[in-house]
Each structure stands twice: as C-alpha cells, then as structure tokens.
Design an enzyme around this catalytic site. Structure first.
Site, PDB file in Angstrom:
ATOM      1  CE1 TYR A 196     -16.838 -14.753 -47.300  1.00 50.80           C
ATOM      2  CE2 TYR A 196     -18.921 -15.946 -47.344  1.00 50.80           C
ATOM      3  CZ  TYR A 196     -17.641 -15.756 -47.825  1.00 50.80           C
ATOM      4  OH  TYR A 196     -17.161 -16.558 -48.841  1.00 50.80           O
TER       5      TYR A 196
ATOM      6  CE  LYS B 248     -16.880 -13.128 -50.901  1.00 50.86           C
ATOM      7  NZ  LYS B 248     -15.733 -13.493 -51.769  1.00 50.86           N
TER       8      LYS B 248
ATOM      9  CB  SER C 115     -20.003 -16.827 -52.021  1.00 54.17           C
ATOM     10  OG  SER C 115     -20.474 -17.870 -51.200  1.00 54.17           O
TER      11      SER C 115
END
Ligand code: NAD
Ligand code: RM4
Length: 254
Positions: free
Chosen positions: A157, A161, A144
């Site tokens: 999160y 990533k 990401s």
C-alpha cells in the site's frame, strides 16, 4: 460565501469514508458533484440524496477505477450531467492489511491497480477534459502520511501512496501550461472502513492515538476543508504541493 459556487467537482470512491465527506462538503460549498463508486449502490444513493436534500446537485456513476474504461466513462457521464469538469478528486483506494513475507501476488497487484493505475487513468481522463475546456482546473489526490513513512502490514500500500504523491508532482509540471493545478493531500489515520479491523486491536489504536499532538484520530470531515481550499480559487497559485492532514502525527518523533 460559497467557495465552490459554479464549479463541477468529481470524486472517486465516494460512497463512503473520506470521499463521501468530501463530496458532501464540496456540495455545501456550492459545487455540482459527480461521484464514482464501485459496488455500494445504497451508499452512493445516500450521498446523492444527502446532497439533494441540501438543495445541491449530484449524480453517481458506477465503475471500478482499476478499469481504464471507467475513467473516460466517469468523465463523460459527469460532463453529460453538468457540462464540464473543474475539480477532480482522486480518492478511491484500498488497504488490505497483510504481512510482507507471504503477501499474495493478487493482493499486491489489486492494490497497485486500484490505488496507482486507477489514479493514473482517472487523472489522465479528467486532465484531458480540462485541457479541452481550456479554462484550467484543480486535481487533488488522496495520498497519505504513508507516502512518507512505512507500515509493517502495508508494504503493498505505501508504495502506491508514494506513487500518487509523485504523480501529482509530475502532472503539476505536465499540466501547468494549461493552468491545471495538481496537489496531494496526505491524511494521517482517519477512522473509516479501510482501517476498522486494523484499529480493532486496542493496543495498536492506543499507540496510534498517542503519537498525535492534536490528541485524536482523524474523521473523514477533517479532509473537507483542505480539499475545498485546494479546489477553490483561494489556491490559485498552489500546485505540486503536499499537505499533511494528520493532527501532527508525522512530525512527532519525541
Ligand atoms: P474507505 O474504505 O471508507 O473508502 C474507500 C472508498 O474507495 C470506498 O468508497 C470504496 O468503495 C472505494 N473503492 C475501493 N475500491 C474501488 C474501486 N476499485 N473503484 C471505485 N471505488 C473503489 O476508506 P477511506 O479511508 O475513506 O479511504 C479513501 C482514500 O483515503 C484512500 O485512497 C486511502 O488510501 C486514503 N487514506 C485513508 C486514510 C485513513 O486513515 N482512512 C489515511 C490516508 C489516506
Ligand atoms: C493510511 C495510514 C493509516 C491507515 C490507512 C489504511 O494511509 O497508513 O494509518 O489506517 O492508510
């Protein structure tokens, strides 16, 4: 010309969103496709049906990527159906938006287990099969833009990533001698279920759109071309790379 003719492509978390678009897009390029899904039986069956309607071949295998046994099962079931694994797309992921100071331990741990540990076990299972086959392969991970920049409600999160990006860099080294290429795709903000609630905030959505030089948020289909390229022999000398697919959002400081 079909860029993936004769290749078997596996995609995790492909009953919806980016994984769904990538699975269907790879089938349109001639690949036989195996998809992993967690609980959305109807979504998974619809992906298989859409591929078959286009005269492609596909199977769906149920499994929670956080469970290490799901990885070996997915690879074995794909091999039983299509004899081999040429391309592995690690896509499954979650992002339950939440503030930092009161992040529940179970939300943090589940996000790590699905996004990072799940990626590790899945990539390891696919790589072992590719090594045994002896004819190389391509592994692609959906990292990401969030591997490079932070998010107030993504403190659990964004490290996953960044971890997935790092995993592709290290596996590119570990697997190069087997001619297995490992690359990361870094999507920007793509409209899917993962951010539907977050982007329901009209002001936040406008802010996100405003920093994108290409003038719009992404669609799942925007990841198809970059995935097909990295999966294909066109990318024969590309490994350890990270490709932003973000409409230019990352570079837009002012
Ligand atoms: P999505 O919610 O539409 O799709 C995620 C998929 O993963 C779903 O099919 C879901 O069922 C599956 N999944 C979730 N947990 C699973 C589990 N434990 N086992 C198996 N499958 C599981 O979201 P998306 O936007 O398509 O996300 C796909 C990937 O792209 C994620 O890894 C996400 O981090 C990444 N990504 C998304 C965006 C974005 O803006 N949408 C941006 C950058 C990266
Ligand atoms: C992405 C990026 C997007 C967000 C999704 C959930 O990595 O941060 O902006 O909407 O995750």
């Amino acid at each position: 010309m079909m860029l993936l003719a004769g290749k078997t492509v596996l995609v995790t978390g492909a009953s919806a969103g980016i994984g769904r678009a990538v699975a269907i897009g790879c089938a349109r390029q001639g690949a036989q496709v195996a998809i992993n899904y967690n609980s959305d039986v109807a979504g998974a069956e619809a992906v298989v049906a859409e591929i078959e309607a286009g005269r492609g071949q596909a199977i769906a295998v149920r499994g929670d990527v956080a469970d290490p046994a799901a990885a070996t099962d997915f690879v074995e079931r794909a091999v039983a159906a299509f004899d081999k694994v040429d391309v592995f797309v690690n896509n499954a992921g979650i992002c339950p938006f939440h503030a930092f100071l009161d992040m529940p331990a179970e939300t943090l741990e589940r996000t790590m287990q699905v996004n990072l540990h799940g990626a590790y076990y899945m990539v390891q299972a696919a790589a072992n099969r590719m090594v045994a086959q002896g004819h190389g392969g391509s592994i692609i991970a959906m990292s990401s833009i969030s591997a490079l920049v932070g998010g107030e409600f993504q403190t659990h999160y964004t490290p996953t990533k960044a971890g997935v990006l790092s995993l592709m860099q290290s596996t590119a080294i570990a697997l190069g001698k087997h001619r297995i290429r490992c690359n990361a795709l870094l999507p920007g903000t793509i409209l899917t279920d993962i951010n539907k609630d977050d982007l329901a905030d009209a002001m936040k959505r406008r802010q996100m759109e405003a920093r994108i030089p290409l003038g719009r948020l992404g669609r799942p289909e925007d990841l198809v071309g970059p995935t097909v390229f990295l999966a294909s022999d066109l990318a024969e000398y590309v490994t350890g790379a990270a490709l932003l697919v973000d409409g230019g959002a990352f570079v837009n400081l002012q």
